[in-house]
Enzyme design. Structure first.
Site: not given
Ligand SMILES: [Zn+2]
Length: 273
Positions: A2-3, A112, A151
């Site tokens: 899930p995001e 899980r 970055r």
């Protein structure tokens, strides 16, 4: 996994079932799901409390209780929260059950067993872990540029870093980079202003569309009513669901591994410039 769109959907669809309801009991089928406090203290502090609100920050759900405690839930790899009458057979793989005062319960299903529940007085630990919310007004292309500046890590890895931007995971990172035509290996700090603006636009467009479609049920994600989301039907590359060839150029979709995460992209539409 899930995001942001999946957790937002859980929040939106759970809320009407639980708001103003009193918690009358807790069943911990797997006690390891409660990270803090102790199981005994968790039970004694949660039972009798009313649920007053649910919010989302990144991939965290924050359930406010009348005691001014917060129940902080992270679904992690495979968690779902399902609301169901107590009279029905509980879903499979249930690790915890929150029983409400109207003969329904919230079932934390988690095949899980990576999911986590915390009961806390203070949610500031979440803020320490997270960057800006991509769907807030204040998240501008300039904010994204600032997060990526200097970055050197691949842009794909930076999009997955919750401290850079909150809520994006493997699926929506691949979709956003494909839609923006940006190579996933490209160092984050090397994006041009045009690329950053394009990526910003696609991140927001894709996340909003996925919320409209109630999240993506590619693996074990279910909505609180037990049904599946449909966002994955619109995937162009993520999880390999767009097929073996690119719908734009007809070339092959490739799978590579970036920082241990399977990454799908089109080398022709997302060239290294
Ligand atoms: Zn292509």
């Amino acid at each position: 996994m899930p995001e942001l769109p999946e957790v937002e959907t859980v929040k939106n669809e759970l809320l009407p079932h639980v708001i103003d309801r009193r918690i009358v009991g807790v069943t911990l089928v797997w006690e390891g799901i409660v990270k803090e406090p102790s199981v005994e203290e968790f039970r004694s502090r949660i039972i009798g409390q009313e649920i007053t609100d649910i919010t989302r920050r990144g991939k965290y759900l924050v359930i406010s209780l009348s005691s001014e405690d917060f129940l902080v839930i992270h679904l992690k790899m495979s968690g779902s929260l399902i609301v169901s009458p107590d009279s029905l057979e509980p879903p499979r793989f249930v690790r915890a059950v929150i029983h409400l005062d109207n003969d329904t319960s919230v079932f934390f299903r988690d095949p899980r067993k990576f999911g986590v529940i915390r009961l806390v007085k203070d949610t500031s630990f979440i803020e320490d872990k997270l960057g800006p919310e991509p769907l807030e007004e204040s998240f501008t292309p300039q904010v994204l540029a600032g997060r990526l500046a200097n970055r050197t890590a691949p842009i794909k890895a930076l999009l997955l870093d919750q401290k850079v931007i909150a809520g994006i995971g493997n699926m929506y990172a691949d979709e956003a980079l494909y839609a923006a035509g940006i190579n996933p290996w490209k160092p984050g700090g090397s994006l041009t202003p045009q690329e950053t603006e394009h990526l910003h636009h696609e991140i927001r467009r894709i996340l909003w569309a996925a919320i409209e479609n109630k999240g993506a049920s590619v693996d074990t994600y279910f909505r609180p009513n037990g049904s599946e989301g449909s966002a994955h039907y619109e995937f162009k590359v993520a999880h390999g669901l767009g097929g073996k060839t690119c719908s734009v150029c007809g070339g092959p979709i490739e799978r590579v591994v970036i920082r241990n995460r399977g990454t799908y992209y089109c080398p022709r539409c997302q060239p290294i410039k």
